[in-house]
Design an enzyme around this catalytic site. Structure first.
Site, mmCIF file in Angstrom:
data_model
loop_
_atom_site.group_PDB
_atom_site.id
_atom_site.type_symbol
_atom_site.label_atom_id
_atom_site.label_comp_id
_atom_site.label_asym_id
_atom_site.label_seq_id
_atom_site.Cartn_x
_atom_site.Cartn_y
_atom_site.Cartn_z
ATOM 1 N N THR A 1 27.919 -26.411 -33.269
ATOM 2 C CA THR A 1 27.658 -27.580 -32.434
ATOM 3 C C THR A 1 28.602 -27.421 -31.245
ATOM 4 O O THR A 1 29.712 -26.897 -31.413
ATOM 5 C CB THR A 1 27.951 -28.914 -33.156
ATOM 6 O OG1 THR A 1 29.330 -28.942 -33.523
ATOM 7 C CG2 THR A 1 27.087 -29.086 -34.410
ATOM 8 N N HIS A 2 28.157 -27.807 -30.074
ATOM 9 C CA HIS A 2 28.947 -27.589 -28.839
ATOM 10 C C HIS A 2 29.273 -26.108 -28.639
ATOM 11 O O HIS A 2 30.287 -25.778 -28.019
ATOM 12 C CB HIS A 2 30.244 -28.407 -28.844
ATOM 13 C CG HIS A 2 30.042 -29.855 -29.190
ATOM 14 N ND1 HIS A 2 29.925 -30.845 -28.260
ATOM 15 C CD2 HIS A 2 29.920 -30.464 -30.399
ATOM 16 C CE1 HIS A 2 29.738 -32.023 -28.860
ATOM 17 N NE2 HIS A 2 29.727 -31.802 -30.165
ATOM 18 N N GLN B 1 -9.197 -28.416 -6.098
ATOM 19 C CA GLN B 1 -9.240 -26.955 -6.122
ATOM 20 C C GLN B 1 -7.845 -26.375 -6.330
ATOM 21 O O GLN B 1 -7.700 -25.259 -6.820
ATOM 22 C CB GLN B 1 -9.848 -26.458 -4.807
ATOM 23 C CG GLN B 1 -10.033 -24.965 -4.735
ATOM 24 C CD GLN B 1 -10.932 -24.583 -3.576
ATOM 25 O OE1 GLN B 1 -12.127 -24.851 -3.582
ATOM 26 N NE2 GLN B 1 -10.350 -23.963 -2.556
ATOM 27 N N ASN C 1 -19.244 -30.112 -8.633
ATOM 28 C CA ASN C 1 -18.158 -30.957 -9.142
ATOM 29 C C ASN C 1 -18.165 -31.044 -10.667
ATOM 30 O O ASN C 1 -17.119 -30.919 -11.312
ATOM 31 C CB ASN C 1 -18.248 -32.348 -8.520
ATOM 32 C CG ASN C 1 -18.040 -32.304 -7.013
ATOM 33 O OD1 ASN C 1 -17.645 -31.265 -6.472
ATOM 34 N ND2 ASN C 1 -18.302 -33.411 -6.336
ATOM 35 N N SER D 1 21.347 -0.194 -17.034
ATOM 36 C CA SER D 1 21.864 -0.462 -15.706
ATOM 37 C C SER D 1 21.839 0.836 -14.913
ATOM 38 O O SER D 1 22.095 1.907 -15.452
ATOM 39 C CB SER D 1 23.297 -0.990 -15.811
ATOM 40 O OG SER D 1 24.002 -0.756 -14.604
ATOM 41 N N LYS E 1 -6.092 -24.871 -9.925
ATOM 42 C CA LYS E 1 -6.330 -23.627 -10.646
ATOM 43 C C LYS E 1 -5.149 -22.680 -10.679
ATOM 44 O O LYS E 1 -4.811 -22.135 -11.742
ATOM 45 C CB LYS E 1 -7.558 -22.926 -10.093
ATOM 46 C CG LYS E 1 -8.805 -23.667 -10.518
ATOM 47 C CD LYS E 1 -10.045 -23.219 -9.823
ATOM 48 C CE LYS E 1 -11.067 -24.325 -9.873
ATOM 49 N NZ LYS E 1 -10.638 -25.564 -9.161
ATOM 50 N N SER F 1 -11.894 -20.508 -2.727
ATOM 51 C CA SER F 1 -11.133 -20.387 -3.972
ATOM 52 C C SER F 1 -11.543 -19.150 -4.764
ATOM 53 O O SER F 1 -11.003 -18.879 -5.824
ATOM 54 C CB SER F 1 -11.339 -21.633 -4.843
ATOM 55 O OG SER F 1 -12.717 -21.859 -5.074
ATOM 56 N N GLU G 1 15.888 -12.623 -21.323
ATOM 57 C CA GLU G 1 16.342 -13.191 -20.039
ATOM 58 C C GLU G 1 15.166 -13.589 -19.155
ATOM 59 O O GLU G 1 15.155 -14.641 -18.525
ATOM 60 C CB GLU G 1 17.214 -12.182 -19.291
ATOM 61 C CG GLU G 1 18.587 -11.994 -19.892
ATOM 62 C CD GLU G 1 19.358 -10.928 -19.141
ATOM 63 O OE1 GLU G 1 20.169 -11.279 -18.278
ATOM 64 O OE2 GLU G 1 19.148 -9.728 -19.423
ATOM 65 N N TYR H 1 -14.332 -36.837 -7.041
ATOM 66 C CA TYR H 1 -13.856 -35.489 -6.717
ATOM 67 C C TYR H 1 -13.281 -35.440 -5.309
ATOM 68 O O TYR H 1 -13.822 -36.030 -4.370
ATOM 69 C CB TYR H 1 -15.002 -34.466 -6.837
ATOM 70 C CG TYR H 1 -14.552 -33.068 -6.464
ATOM 71 C CD1 TYR H 1 -13.979 -32.233 -7.415
ATOM 72 C CD2 TYR H 1 -14.631 -32.608 -5.146
ATOM 73 C CE1 TYR H 1 -13.523 -30.962 -7.070
ATOM 74 C CE2 TYR H 1 -14.175 -31.342 -4.793
ATOM 75 C CZ TYR H 1 -13.624 -30.527 -5.753
ATOM 76 O OH TYR H 1 -13.162 -29.288 -5.422
#
Ligand code: ARG
Length: 458
Positions: free
Chosen positions: A157-158, A324, A112, A279, A327, A25, A292, A319
């Site tokens: 709304t909507h 592991q 551990n 672009s 992480k 790790s 975005e 454990y």
């Protein structure tokens, strides 16, 4: 020791080269070196107080660890996959530097409880960073909201024009979401702030350790209660990822609004060029990339939350090596949320509202229809009848291509004789927002009061 492994004593052949890489790790847990060294210094300090190390041994260990920290800070530490993880890399380097005394550091502990401590220390620091980024963003929101407390825009709304609101009021909705996010992170921090050290491999240790001392040295509130739970609990990582998923959900919603508002169809705001890109083929384009991308990144953070839940769901006490796997999702969550909060804290104060466009849009969508109904109710008409009268007035307006406020009194009175020329105040956008004058309402005086309360809170 056979094959140079700290645990090599009972092994008769070297680890398979692929398995060595597969089980290591260190590639991703080396970022916890500061926490690991801090934990080891506290452990060594406690071992001396408990009479397990001499004062001289403790000091040599601490000096060695500080020197290793400096090597890591300078990028000069050579990490070895053969030594599996951050813990064994540092311990082995300590013995290289100070000799046999280095081998005494691991007395009364296990990787551990060590790793459980390191992650908590690491996450605790990161929570503090996230909290301060949230505060920076909130302050930015308050500044813009204050400037725009009286700026009228359509409320939706909507995604259909509903009633006029102020831009300041809209921004204060964002503030509230972030206020809850901050609370959730603080709450998570409180629950994780217990020290697992002393749980050792799973059952505790036979040495006369002082768990309260190590806990205090590391800034934890107290030691954890149960050794089996201590080494296997990753609830705090899941709670963090849950809080992070909500932060990202909020940022994603803000992003969606910014993307819509910068489009030429809405055209409500301008984002400065430094937060946008162009672009490669269409010369006229300016893309709201930052919002975005933040919206896009919300997906992976929620994915990490689900990964951690699935990681834990089948594990027996205590454990397991499965742990592991906690992480990478956890670290990527912290990195992603931190960057997204930073981007927003930098960008939000630079949002430029196009007030005339917002006003025009609010004036277009029959946004004050509810105000007309309320006006008729105040004159004595039951609400359902008022709703009907206004519905007919709106239909007439749509046919004529005019807003309610642009209809003449004679035209309006065909639908109800209760309508008089005081109606135009009610049909105005300013009259509409000013009328919603109570705690939590959109009236500019209320928005300013909400901002003042928010400032006092921070
Ligand atoms: N690298 C391990 C992890 O991240 C450290 C604990 C390993 N303990 C063990 N007994 N294999 O969880």
């Amino acid at each position: 020791m056979s094959q140079d492994k700290p645990w090599g004593g009972r092994f008769s052949e070297p680890t398979d080269a692929f398995v060595e890489r597969f089980t290591a790790s260190v590639g991703f847990d080396q970022r916890m070196y500061t926490a690991d060294i801090r934990g080891s210094i506290a452990h060594a300090t406690m071992l001396e107080k408990a009479g397990i190390l001499s004062a001289d041994e403790r000091q040599r260990i601490i000096d060695g660890l500080n020197a290793i920290k400096a090597e890591c800070d300078a990028g000069a530490f050579v990490w070895s996959v053969k030594l599996e993880d951050v813990h064994m890399n540092i311990e082995s380097r300590l013995t290289d530097r100070i000799g046999l005394t280095g081998k005494k550091l691991h007395t009364g502990r296990s990787r551990n409880d060590q790793v459980a401590t390191d992650i908590r220390l690491y996450v605790r620091d990161e929570i503090d960073v996230l909290c301060s980024e949230i505060r920076r963003l909130q302050i930015g929101i308050l500044d813009v909201a204050e400037r725009e407390a009286g700026t009228i825009m359509p409320g939706f709304t909507h995604l259909q024009t509903a009633q006029p609101v102020t831009f300041g009021h809209h921004l204060m909705a964002w503030f509230e979401m972030l206020q809850r996010d901050h609370g959730r992170l603080s709450d998570c921090r409180k629950r994780l702030n217990l020290c697992p050290l002393g749980a050792a491999a799973l059952a505790g240790t036979t040495y006369p350790i002082d768990r309260a001392l190590t806990a205090a040295l590391l800034g934890f509130d107290k030691p954890t209660e149960n050794s089996l739970d201590s080494v296997s609990d990753r609830d705090f990582a899941i709670e963090l990822c849950a809080a992070a998923s909500l932060i990202m959900t909020h940022l994603s919603r803000f992003s969606e609004e910014l993307v819509l508002w910068t489009s030429s169809q809405f055209d409500f705001i301008d984002l400065p060029d430094r937060f946008c890109t162009g672009s490669s083929i269409m010369p006229q384009k300016k893309h709201p990339d930052v919002p975005e991308l933040v919206r896009g990144k919300s997906g992976r953070v929620t994915g990490h939350l689900v990964s951690l839940l699935m990681l834990m769901k089948g594990q027996p006490l205590a454990y397991n090596k499965d742990n592991q796997e906690d992480k990478e999702p956890l670290f990527d969550t912290l990195d992603t949320v931190r960057d997204c909060l930073k981007a927003y804290a930098d960008m939000v104060p630079a949002i430029k509202p196009k007030k005339a466009k917002m006003y025009e849009a609010a004036a277009r969508g029959y946004a004050t229809a509810t105000d007309l109904a309320d006006y008729l109710v105040k004159k004595g008409l039951p609400f359902r009848d008022a709703h009907e009268v206004v519905g007919k007035s709106v239909a007439f307006g749509i046919k004529e291509g005019r807003d309610l406020s642009q209809l003449t009194l004679i035209e309006l009175r065909q639908f109800s004789p209760m309508i008089n020329d005081d109606v135009y105040q009610v049909l105005s956008l300013e009259g509409s927002v000013n009328a919603r004058n109570h705690i939590g309402g959109t009236a500019p005086t209320q928005v300013r009061a909400a901002i003042a309360r928010a400032r006092a809170l921070l």
